[in-house]
Design a protein around this motif. Sequence first.
Motif, PDB file in Angstrom:
ATOM      1  N   ASP A   1       0.800  -1.224   0.000  1.00 31.93           N
ATOM      2  CA  ASP A   1       0.000   0.000   0.000  1.00 31.93           C
ATOM      3  C   ASP A   1       0.835   1.277   0.000  1.00 31.93           C
ATOM      4  N   LEU A   2       2.136   1.110   0.066  1.00 33.77           N
ATOM      5  CA  LEU A   2       3.006   2.287  -0.008  1.00 33.77           C
ATOM      6  C   LEU A   2       3.494   2.463  -1.443  1.00 33.77           C
ATOM      7  N   SER A   3       3.841   3.704  -1.783  1.00 28.66           N
ATOM      8  CA  SER A   3       4.404   3.947  -3.117  1.00 28.66           C
ATOM      9  C   SER A   3       5.826   3.390  -3.153  1.00 28.66           C
ATOM     10  N   ALA A   4       6.378   3.313  -4.365  1.00 32.23           N
ATOM     11  CA  ALA A   4       7.742   2.822  -4.521  1.00 32.23           C
ATOM     12  C   ALA A   4       8.689   3.670  -3.678  1.00 32.23           C
TER      13      ALA A   4
ATOM     14  N   GLU B   1       3.826   5.638  -7.601  1.00 32.25           N
ATOM     15  CA  GLU B   1       2.773   4.619  -7.704  1.00 32.25           C
ATOM     16  C   GLU B   1       2.911   3.571  -6.606  1.00 32.25           C
ATOM     17  N   LYS B   2       1.754   3.051  -6.202  1.00 34.06           N
ATOM     18  CA  LYS B   2       1.761   2.062  -5.120  1.00 34.06           C
ATOM     19  C   LYS B   2       2.336   0.724  -5.598  1.00 34.06           C
ATOM     20  N   ALA B   3       3.032   0.059  -4.701  1.00 29.88           N
ATOM     21  CA  ALA B   3       3.658  -1.218  -5.049  1.00 29.88           C
ATOM     22  C   ALA B   3       2.623  -2.223  -5.555  1.00 29.88           C
ATOM     23  N   LYS B   4       1.414  -2.162  -5.029  1.00 27.13           N
ATOM     24  CA  LYS B   4       0.418  -3.171  -5.419  1.00 27.13           C
ATOM     25  C   LYS B   4       0.012  -3.065  -6.890  1.00 27.13           C
ATOM     26  N   THR B   5       0.318  -1.936  -7.517  1.00 32.41           N
ATOM     27  CA  THR B   5      -0.017  -1.808  -8.938  1.00 32.41           C
ATOM     28  C   THR B   5       1.111  -2.337  -9.833  1.00 32.41           C
TER      29      THR B   5
ATOM     30  N   GLY C   1       5.084  -8.431 -11.209  1.00 35.41           N
ATOM     31  CA  GLY C   1       6.003  -9.217 -10.371  1.00 35.41           C
ATOM     32  C   GLY C   1       7.447  -8.753 -10.524  1.00 35.41           C
ATOM     33  N   GLY C   2       7.847  -8.488 -11.768  1.00 36.93           N
ATOM     34  CA  GLY C   2       9.227  -8.065 -12.024  1.00 36.93           C
ATOM     35  C   GLY C   2       9.532  -6.706 -11.404  1.00 36.93           C
ATOM     36  N   MET C   3       8.546  -5.809 -11.473  1.00 36.02           N
ATOM     37  CA  MET C   3       8.758  -4.478 -10.890  1.00 36.02           C
ATOM     38  C   MET C   3       8.851  -4.561  -9.371  1.00 36.02           C
ATOM     39  N   LYS C   4       8.045  -5.450  -8.782  1.00 29.93           N
ATOM     40  CA  LYS C   4       8.124  -5.618  -7.326  1.00 29.93           C
ATOM     41  C   LYS C   4       9.492  -6.142  -6.908  1.00 29.93           C
ATOM     42  N   ARG C   5       9.991  -7.080  -7.714  1.00 30.26           N
ATOM     43  CA  ARG C   5      11.329  -7.620  -7.430  1.00 30.26           C
ATOM     44  C   ARG C   5      12.377  -6.513  -7.494  1.00 30.26           C
ATOM     45  N   ARG C   6      12.237  -5.649  -8.492  1.00 34.38           N
ATOM     46  CA  ARG C   6      13.198  -4.552  -8.635  1.00 34.38           C
ATOM     47  C   ARG C   6      13.087  -3.572  -7.464  1.00 34.38           C
ATOM     48  N   LEU C   7      11.851  -3.340  -7.030  1.00 36.11           N
ATOM     49  CA  LEU C   7      11.645  -2.465  -5.872  1.00 36.11           C
ATOM     50  C   LEU C   7      12.282  -3.079  -4.625  1.00 36.11           C
TER      51      LEU C   7
END
Length: 312
Positions: free
Chosen positions: A91-94, A131-135, A138-144
Amino acid sequence: MEAIIKVDGLEKSYGEKKVVQKISFGVNKGEILCFLGPNGAGKSTTINILCGLLGYEGGVIKYKDKDVKKHLKEFKRHMGVVPQELAIYEDLSAEQNVRFFASLYGLRGRELEEKTDKALEFVGLYEKKNEKAKTFSGGMKRRLNIACAIAHEPELVIMDEPTVGIDPQSRNHILSSIKKLSKSGMTILYTTHYMEEVEEISSRILIMDSGTIIAEGTKESLKEEIFEERQFILEVEEDEDLNTDEFYKVEGVKKVEKKAEELIITTLKNVENLDKIIAIVIDSKTKIVNLYCRTASLENVFLRLTGKSLRD
Ligand SMILES: Nc1ncnc2c1ncn2[C@@H]1O[C@H](COP(=O)(O)OP(=O)(O)OP(=O)(O)O)[C@@H](O)[C@H]1O
Ligand SMILES: [Mg+2]
């Protein structure tokens, strides 16, 4: 070479089960050390112990000659961790995610802002920082996840399978980022199931199986040590008359296989005999269309050592 981490006789059990059995290894400054092993080998357990997330029964871990147990706080400041399970807040942004983790390492004010931006830039998420992490994919979350681990510019980054289940583009991005981090002087400990990643980024490899380290070396030295043979593949114009017996007279030749338009000759690696092999082909008036040499792959090394395929 300077070892920044030294692990000596590390042991860990769950109940009766010994999952890490007196392993010893070092992590050298500036290297990309890849931890390779099948499921359940003990890679995550070892890494989680190194990160201070798990206790252990035996052995000593030293960071620059200081016992980590006694200097855990100091050690943690110099380390970044990318865990096997994503550790980000959906729920937090990057930007908020990276700021949060970097602030845990004591960054404040201008420095916090600058390093957060730098980390987001580095993993290619700067444009999406609000932008929020939930949007994210999978690859972008890994990078975050990676940005969160490196914003405080640690000396050592530990990554546990950071590319599992992501698209090839994100994977390439992550692998090239890791190489860049390494060039900038960071030391990286990386676990994976993917042999091609190890081929691409490792400067050294530890192969782990059933709680022990069964081999250690560079990809070249591991292949060299384990396989004393190589294969010459000669693509030829089909020739019924080519007599394969002749090749066995050449020193070092172990096996000759003839297919329609291919001649595969397995030979000892340390014998120089290619000229003699080619001479036989030419003498028989067979035309060589192409010639190449095949040596063992890491996959072969792994299979030979563990009897298991990595993707079991
Ligand atoms: N909390 C736990 N309780 C009991 N056993 C555990 C626990 N965590 C791990 N194990 C066991 O310890 C062994 C090593 O597990 P570990 O997660 O370190 O392997 P791994 O090499 O990281 O595997 P993978 O490639 O699947 O991530 C496995 O047999 C696992 O079942
Ligand atoms: Mg694991």
